[in-house]
Design an enzyme around this catalytic site. Structure first.
Site, mmCIF file in Angstrom:
data_model
loop_
_atom_site.group_PDB
_atom_site.id
_atom_site.type_symbol
_atom_site.label_atom_id
_atom_site.label_comp_id
_atom_site.label_asym_id
_atom_site.label_seq_id
_atom_site.Cartn_x
_atom_site.Cartn_y
_atom_site.Cartn_z
ATOM 1 N N ASP A 1 -23.146 -21.620 -76.494
ATOM 2 C CA ASP A 1 -21.823 -21.054 -76.703
ATOM 3 C C ASP A 1 -21.971 -20.065 -77.884
ATOM 4 O O ASP A 1 -22.941 -20.145 -78.649
ATOM 5 C CB ASP A 1 -20.854 -22.191 -77.040
ATOM 6 C CG ASP A 1 -19.491 -21.687 -77.411
ATOM 7 O OD1 ASP A 1 -18.961 -20.834 -76.688
ATOM 8 O OD2 ASP A 1 -18.945 -22.146 -78.441
ATOM 9 N N LEU A 2 -21.044 -19.139 -78.014
ATOM 10 C CA LEU A 2 -21.146 -18.138 -79.091
ATOM 11 C C LEU A 2 -20.248 -18.487 -80.280
ATOM 12 O O LEU A 2 -20.726 -18.825 -81.366
ATOM 13 C CB LEU A 2 -20.770 -16.755 -78.526
ATOM 14 C CG LEU A 2 -20.690 -15.609 -79.527
ATOM 15 C CD1 LEU A 2 -22.043 -15.318 -80.157
ATOM 16 C CD2 LEU A 2 -20.154 -14.345 -78.840
ATOM 17 N N ASP A 3 -18.920 -18.436 -80.022
ATOM 18 C CA ASP A 3 -17.949 -18.615 -81.104
ATOM 19 C C ASP A 3 -18.011 -20.059 -81.616
ATOM 20 O O ASP A 3 -17.796 -20.998 -80.857
ATOM 21 C CB ASP A 3 -16.529 -18.312 -80.586
ATOM 22 C CG ASP A 3 -16.387 -16.853 -80.128
ATOM 23 O OD1 ASP A 3 -16.874 -15.973 -80.841
ATOM 24 O OD2 ASP A 3 -15.794 -16.616 -79.061
ATOM 25 N N LYS B 1 -9.815 -23.072 -79.868
ATOM 26 C CA LYS B 1 -11.282 -23.008 -79.803
ATOM 27 C C LYS B 1 -11.785 -23.307 -78.398
ATOM 28 O O LYS B 1 -11.440 -24.337 -77.815
ATOM 29 C CB LYS B 1 -11.902 -23.967 -80.820
ATOM 30 C CG LYS B 1 -11.690 -23.466 -82.241
ATOM 31 C CD LYS B 1 -12.473 -24.239 -83.269
ATOM 32 C CE LYS B 1 -12.286 -23.586 -84.631
ATOM 33 N NZ LYS B 1 -12.783 -24.406 -85.721
ATOM 34 N N THR C 1 -16.297 -16.851 -85.467
ATOM 35 C CA THR C 1 -15.308 -15.806 -85.142
ATOM 36 C C THR C 1 -13.886 -16.360 -85.155
ATOM 37 O O THR C 1 -12.937 -15.584 -85.072
ATOM 38 C CB THR C 1 -15.574 -15.226 -83.740
ATOM 39 O OG1 THR C 1 -15.875 -16.311 -82.895
ATOM 40 C CG2 THR C 1 -16.705 -14.221 -83.749
ATOM 41 N N SER D 1 -20.658 -17.917 -72.850
ATOM 42 C CA SER D 1 -19.461 -17.781 -73.689
ATOM 43 C C SER D 1 -18.248 -17.382 -72.863
ATOM 44 O O SER D 1 -18.363 -16.599 -71.917
ATOM 45 C CB SER D 1 -19.721 -16.703 -74.751
ATOM 46 O OG SER D 1 -18.522 -16.356 -75.405
ATOM 47 N N ALA D 2 -17.076 -17.874 -73.280
ATOM 48 C CA ALA D 2 -15.818 -17.495 -72.629
ATOM 49 C C ALA D 2 -15.371 -16.100 -73.044
ATOM 50 O O ALA D 2 -14.509 -15.501 -72.396
ATOM 51 C CB ALA D 2 -14.729 -18.490 -73.036
ATOM 52 N N SER D 3 -15.960 -15.572 -74.102
ATOM 53 C CA SER D 3 -15.440 -14.329 -74.693
ATOM 54 C C SER D 3 -15.827 -13.083 -73.903
ATOM 55 O O SER D 3 -16.973 -12.918 -73.507
ATOM 56 C CB SER D 3 -15.950 -14.196 -76.130
ATOM 57 O OG SER D 3 -15.573 -12.936 -76.638
ATOM 58 N N LYS E 1 -13.973 -22.584 -69.166
ATOM 59 C CA LYS E 1 -14.346 -23.944 -69.530
ATOM 60 C C LYS E 1 -13.052 -24.757 -69.619
ATOM 61 O O LYS E 1 -12.060 -24.196 -70.090
ATOM 62 C CB LYS E 1 -15.057 -23.971 -70.898
ATOM 63 C CG LYS E 1 -16.354 -23.151 -70.934
ATOM 64 C CD LYS E 1 -16.856 -23.013 -72.377
ATOM 65 C CE LYS E 1 -17.988 -22.011 -72.460
ATOM 66 N NZ LYS E 1 -18.470 -21.770 -73.841
ATOM 67 N N ASN F 1 -15.708 -10.376 -75.421
ATOM 68 C CA ASN F 1 -16.245 -9.531 -76.502
ATOM 69 C C ASN F 1 -17.639 -9.981 -76.932
ATOM 70 O O ASN F 1 -18.133 -9.535 -77.977
ATOM 71 C CB ASN F 1 -15.305 -9.585 -77.710
ATOM 72 C CG ASN F 1 -13.936 -8.981 -77.402
ATOM 73 O OD1 ASN F 1 -13.848 -7.810 -77.069
ATOM 74 N ND2 ASN F 1 -12.897 -9.790 -77.469
ATOM 75 N N GLU G 1 -22.678 -26.588 -77.981
ATOM 76 C CA GLU G 1 -21.237 -26.309 -77.912
ATOM 77 C C GLU G 1 -20.484 -26.877 -79.112
ATOM 78 O O GLU G 1 -20.838 -27.949 -79.600
ATOM 79 C CB GLU G 1 -20.652 -26.990 -76.671
ATOM 80 C CG GLU G 1 -20.310 -26.067 -75.530
ATOM 81 C CD GLU G 1 -19.176 -25.093 -75.792
ATOM 82 O OE1 GLU G 1 -18.442 -25.249 -76.781
ATOM 83 O OE2 GLU G 1 -19.028 -24.160 -74.998
ATOM 84 N N ASP G 2 -19.429 -26.167 -79.554
ATOM 85 C CA ASP G 2 -18.595 -26.692 -80.648
ATOM 86 C C ASP G 2 -17.214 -27.128 -80.173
ATOM 87 O O ASP G 2 -16.422 -27.617 -80.984
ATOM 88 C CB ASP G 2 -18.417 -25.630 -81.749
ATOM 89 C CG ASP G 2 -17.500 -24.508 -81.302
ATOM 90 O OD1 ASP G 2 -17.693 -24.004 -80.176
ATOM 91 O OD2 ASP G 2 -16.578 -24.153 -82.054
HETATM 92 C C1 BG6 Z 1 -14.044 -18.405 -76.987
HETATM 93 C C2 BG6 Z 1 -13.273 -18.701 -78.254
HETATM 94 O O1 BG6 Z 1 -15.404 -18.348 -77.252
HETATM 95 O O2 BG6 Z 1 -13.628 -17.138 -76.444
HETATM 96 C C3 BG6 Z 1 -11.777 -18.653 -77.969
HETATM 97 O O3 BG6 Z 1 -13.638 -19.990 -78.744
HETATM 98 C C4 BG6 Z 1 -11.410 -17.304 -77.365
HETATM 99 O O4 BG6 Z 1 -11.056 -18.882 -79.155
HETATM 100 C C5 BG6 Z 1 -12.257 -17.070 -76.103
HETATM 101 O O5 BG6 Z 1 -10.028 -17.276 -77.014
HETATM 102 C C6 BG6 Z 1 -11.971 -15.710 -75.452
HETATM 103 O O6 BG6 Z 1 -12.371 -14.683 -76.320
HETATM 104 P P1 BG6 Z 1 -12.054 -13.147 -76.116
HETATM 105 O O7 BG6 Z 1 -12.992 -12.470 -77.106
HETATM 106 O O8 BG6 Z 1 -12.424 -12.791 -74.701
HETATM 107 O O9 BG6 Z 1 -10.623 -12.930 -76.398
HETATM 108 MG MG MG Z 2 -17.105 -22.203 -79.269
#
Ligand code: BG6
Ligand code: MG
Length: 216
Positions: free
Chosen positions: A6-8, A42, A14, A113-115, A144, A117, A168-169
């Site tokens: 996982d990233l964040d 999170k 972040t 990662s879910a992000s 997730k 970004n 994972e956190d």
């Molecule tokens: C996860 C974070 O990694 O990414 C969440 O823990 C965040 O807090 C999610 O909402 C989505 O991120 P992003 O960058 O696509 O808005």
């Molecule tokens: Mg995380």
């Protein structure tokens, strides 16, 4: 053995930047969003995070989907402004060394990662070259605790899920790893991450030998 990260909250903190951007949106909507509220976000996708924020403000069902998309876009614009200032000093303790050691040992390394970004963040931290595979929020349709992000990572690594370990956190991420049939190491509080095989405070506590002792 292969490793999926996982990233964040695992490689970088972040959450503090997400918090600034979500709190400012809440302010514009006329309510307070606390750090404790932020804990609930999170591991949660962007739109699901917005729903939680609106619930905290007592504003559930008050906006159209179009308005919600607009709010999420505003929040993300501020978040992107913040993360594009990040530097490699913000990599969490031990993360770069552990990733480097895994690669030296010939162990496959993927991001899960879910992000949306994630690529921007990895580039800012100069970590992109340490990953064989990057699966992020732009490549999955189910958030997730659905295991999609980790299963896609395993597939791209050419690995069986039972031969993968997820770091994972967030509780939702641990559940995703479990549902995907993978081993899982929790980063953080063991009482929150009780479904992990094992918990450590940070990746600084991990070595390739320890990983092999646990799962090989
Ligand atoms: C996860 C974070 O990694 O990414 C969440 O823990 C965040 O807090 C999610 O909402 C989505 O991120 P992003 O960058 O696509 O808005
Ligand atoms: Mg995380």
């Amino acid at each position: 053995m292969n490793c999926l990260f996982d990233l964040d909250g695992v490689l970088v903190d972040t959450a503090k930047y997400h918090y600034i951007a979500w709190r400012n949106l809440a302010k514009r909507l006329g309510f307070d969003f606390t750090e404790q509220d932020n804990e609930r976000l999170k591991g949660v996708s962007r739109m699901a995070s917005l729903e939680i924020l609106l619930e905290v403000g007592g504003l559930t069902d008050k906006f159209t989907n179009e308005e919600k998309e607009q709010m999420a876009a505003e929040k993300n614009a501020e978040y992107v402004r913040l993360i594009t200032q990040m530097t490699p000093e913000e990599i969490l303790p031990g993360a770069r060394d552990f990733l480097t050691a895994l690669r030296a040992a010939g162990i496959g390394v993927a991001l899960g990662s879910a992000s949306k970004n994630a690529q921007t963040i990895l580039d800012r931290l100069q970590l992109t070259s340490l990953f064989d595979v990057i699966i992020d929020g732009t490549k999955v349709s189910k958030a997730k605790p659905d295991p999609e992000v980790f299963l896609k990572g395993a597939e791209a690594l050419g690995a069986q899920p039972s031969d993968c370990c997820v770091f994972e956190d967030a509780a939702a991420g641990i559940e995703a790893a479990r549902r995907g049939g993978m081993h899982c190491i929790g980063i953080g509080n063991p009482s929150v991450l009780s479904h992990a095989d094992f918990c450590v405070d940070a990746l600084a506590d991990m070595t390739v030998d320890r990983l092999k002792q646990l799962f090989c």
